[in-house]
Design a protein around this motif. Structure first.
Motif, PDB file in Angstrom:
ATOM      1  N   LEU A 102     -20.876  21.671  18.589  1.00 56.04           N
ATOM      2  CA  LEU A 102     -20.098  20.446  18.776  1.00 56.04           C
ATOM      3  C   LEU A 102     -20.118  20.004  20.241  1.00 56.04           C
ATOM      4  CD1 LEU A 102     -17.028  21.310  16.516  1.00 56.04           C
ATOM      5  CD2 LEU A 102     -18.849  19.670  16.006  1.00 56.04           C
ATOM      6  N   GLY A 103     -20.084  20.973  21.141  1.00 52.01           N
ATOM      7  CA  GLY A 103     -20.087  20.642  22.565  1.00 52.01           C
ATOM      8  C   GLY A 103     -21.359  19.946  23.006  1.00 52.01           C
ATOM      9  N   LEU A 104     -22.499  20.420  22.518  1.00 49.44           N
ATOM     10  CA  LEU A 104     -23.766  19.777  22.877  1.00 49.44           C
ATOM     11  C   LEU A 104     -23.805  18.333  22.381  1.00 49.44           C
ATOM     12  CD1 LEU A 104     -26.418  22.577  22.261  1.00 49.44           C
ATOM     13  CD2 LEU A 104     -25.881  21.468  24.438  1.00 49.44           C
ATOM     14  N   LEU A 105     -23.387  18.112  21.138  1.00 48.71           N
ATOM     15  CA  LEU A 105     -23.424  16.769  20.568  1.00 48.71           C
ATOM     16  C   LEU A 105     -22.465  15.832  21.291  1.00 48.71           C
ATOM     17  CD1 LEU A 105     -23.576  17.656  16.760  1.00 48.71           C
ATOM     18  CD2 LEU A 105     -25.453  16.972  18.255  1.00 48.71           C
ATOM     19  N   VAL A 106     -21.245  16.301  21.501  1.00 49.83           N
ATOM     20  CA  VAL A 106     -20.256  15.457  22.175  1.00 49.83           C
ATOM     21  C   VAL A 106     -20.657  15.219  23.630  1.00 49.83           C
ATOM     22  CG1 VAL A 106     -17.855  15.352  22.942  1.00 49.83           C
ATOM     23  CG2 VAL A 106     -18.398  16.159  20.652  1.00 49.83           C
ATOM     24  N   GLY A 107     -21.147  16.260  24.294  1.00 45.12           N
ATOM     25  CA  GLY A 107     -21.557  16.096  25.681  1.00 45.12           C
ATOM     26  C   GLY A 107     -22.664  15.068  25.841  1.00 45.12           C
ATOM     27  N   ILE A 108     -23.643  15.095  24.944  1.00 45.37           N
ATOM     28  CA  ILE A 108     -24.727  14.108  25.012  1.00 45.37           C
ATOM     29  C   ILE A 108     -24.173  12.694  24.820  1.00 45.37           C
ATOM     30  CG2 ILE A 108     -26.769  13.265  23.786  1.00 45.37           C
ATOM     31  CD1 ILE A 108     -27.529  16.185  23.306  1.00 45.37           C
ATOM     32  N   GLY A 109     -23.258  12.539  23.853  1.00 45.92           N
ATOM     33  CA  GLY A 109     -22.653  11.225  23.638  1.00 45.92           C
ATOM     34  C   GLY A 109     -21.894  10.739  24.851  1.00 45.92           C
ATOM     35  N   LEU A 110     -21.109  11.611  25.466  1.00 45.47           N
ATOM     36  CA  LEU A 110     -20.364  11.219  26.667  1.00 45.47           C
ATOM     37  C   LEU A 110     -21.306  10.913  27.825  1.00 45.47           C
ATOM     38  CD1 LEU A 110     -17.401  13.781  26.572  1.00 45.47           C
ATOM     39  CD2 LEU A 110     -17.271  11.309  26.180  1.00 45.47           C
ATOM     40  N   GLY A 111     -22.381  11.681  27.931  1.00 44.89           N
ATOM     41  CA  GLY A 111     -23.344  11.417  29.004  1.00 44.89           C
ATOM     42  C   GLY A 111     -24.001  10.055  28.871  1.00 44.89           C
ATOM     43  N   ILE A 112     -24.310   9.653  27.634  1.00 41.36           N
ATOM     44  CA  ILE A 112     -24.911   8.339  27.409  1.00 41.36           C
ATOM     45  C   ILE A 112     -23.939   7.233  27.808  1.00 41.36           C
ATOM     46  CG2 ILE A 112     -25.709   6.748  25.618  1.00 41.36           C
ATOM     47  CD1 ILE A 112     -26.847   9.172  24.137  1.00 41.36           C
TER      48      ILE A 112
END
Length: 220
Positions: free
Chosen positions: A110-120
């Motif tokens: 979940l952290g990888l997915l959410v982190g990528i979304g926040l980074g975008i």
């Protein structure tokens, strides 16, 4: 008569970084590349008020997403359950042992997915501030991860030691929902920084000069 007279030469002569030397009618003109490129227009700088508003948006988004993902984490993780034996021992089966680190595994995914979304989102909002956008992306992902951890822990069973100490024979006692390896938070920060690094490396540079179109590369 001096200068380019052919339509293609006239078109190329209007491009920055090109001038012609010679007689276009008799001897033919020679294109000479110069250094007078016109830089592409740069994006306007963010004002202080606009910057603070966008930072506030990122903070609010990190908090909101972290809380929601904390609920998702709680719903997804299969907790290991111990059964209290008549002699007071607490035992679990093989599935329970396999699920012991399920909370960490789901937290990382979940952290990888959410982190990528926040980074975008962070790059879209704050790419004009330069390299500090990387720090904002990492901190936003870290805040979301910490809140997710806290929400999941509050929703799930806690105080495993106290609960198992007072449990009666035959009672099932699930372990607490928590992150057993704090390094799992790195997955959130890594996800936040990936889009920023990719875009800053692969996206066209707004400050590079306009591409030079030479006459012999013209489409006709």
């Amino acid at each position: 008569m001096v200068g380019p007279e052919h339509p293609q030469e006239r078109e190329a002569a209007e491009q920055p970084g090109v001038r012609y030397v010679g007689d276009a009618v008799t001897t033919g003109s020679i294109p000479v590349i110069t250094d007078d490129f016109e830089p592409a227009p740069t994006l306007p700088e963010l004002g202080t008020g606009q910057l603070l508003r966008r930072l506030g948006v990122m903070l609010g988004l990190a908090l909101g997403v972290g809380a929601v993902i904390g609920v998702v984490w709680y719903l997804l993780v299969p907790l290991t359950v111990y059964e209290i034996q008549p002699d007071g021992r607490a035992v679990t089966n093989q599935r329970g042992l396999a699920n012991y680190y399920a909370s960490d595994a789901w937290f990382v995914v979940l952290g990888l997915l959410v982190g990528i979304g926040l980074g975008i989102v962070c790059w879209r909002l704050l790419n004009r501030i330069g390299w500090p956008v990387t720090l904002v992306a990492v901190i936003s992902a870290l805040v979301a991860g910490l809140l997710c951890w806290g929400v999941g822990w509050l929703l799930g069973p806690s105080d495993f030691g106290n609960r198992i100490a007072v449990a009666q024979p035959g009672e099932l006692v699930p372990i607490e929902l928590t992150v057993r390896g704090p390094a799992a938070l790195l997955a959130w920060m890594l996800g936040g920084i990936i889009p920023v690094l990719l875009w800053s490396s692969l996206a066209p540079d707004e400050e590079e000069p306009k591409p030079l179109r030479l006459p012999w590369r013209s489409n006709g």
